[in-house]
Every structure is written in structure tokens, then in C-alpha cells.
Design a protein around this motif. Sequence first.
Motif: not given
Length: 148
Positions: A122-148
Motif C-alpha cells: 500500500i505504501a508503494e502504490i498509495g492508499l487512494r490508488t489501492r482503494i480506487d483499484r479495489d472499487l473498480r474491481d468490485v464494480l466490474n464484478v457487479i456489472a458483469d453479474r448484472l449484465g450491464c
Amino acid sequence: MDTKPWVVQGTVAAPVAAVAGLLLAVREGRVGDDNLLVLARASAARRGAMTVIAGEVAGTYRAELAGPVEPVEIQADSRSSTLAVQSWYGGVYAVTACAAGALVTHRVHRVVPEHPGFADGIAEIGLRTRIDRDLRDVLNVIADRLGC
């Protein structure tokens, strides 16, 4: 460490109820895309070493991890479409309506660098980068599961 909250947001072109249904899905058992999705990409979850156990109060859970790391505390509230997580960070995911469908906000309000779950990466990539990446991953799974 900076005491200001870190906030990231993203949208899914789907109804709030559908997005919240996937984001707030927490039950006893192994963590994965259908159970505590926000932690499904954590290294312990990927190894199958993270299990959800229901708390004594409705809507409260803890995710037990193999090894010396303390459990993650979780609180799901379907009425407010929020999911609170406390581990090496304290944060809240919230789902609200927006013109594009559903807006998912992840607000991290507390970070505990001395927590054993706080990774050096986390220190290497930064907290904001980490939480932004993690949220994008979650949203991609949700979009895929909902077909949108």
C-alpha cells in the motif's frame, strides 16, 4: 498519517436495489464474489482462507482469516444500502441512485498502519490508488453479474 477521509466513487448502469443486493451480500461461509464481494480479491480470500461468521446482532459479521491477522468486522445495513468494514482500515461502502443508475461510494475514514493486515504494498502504490483499484474491481464484478 493524514486524518482526512479518502473517497472514491464509481457508477453501475443498473438499479440501486440490484447493485446493493450484490454489494451487501454477506452470509456465513467462504468469502467470494457472491459473499462479501468487497473483500473477495484480498489475498486471504483468494487462497480460500477467509470465512464469514455471523455476529450476535443482525447485520453484523466478522471475517476470520487464517494466521495471525485479526478478524475483519463487517456491518451490513440494507435499509441505508451501506456496508461498513473495519480491518487495517475503517471504511463504508454506500449505494445511492444517480442519473447513470447506481453510484457506489467507498469512504475510508481511518487507517491503522500498525495493523498486521496493512501491507507494505500500500505504501508503494498509495492508499487512494489501492482503494480506487479495489472499487473498480468490485464494480466490474457487479456489472458483469448484472449484465450491464
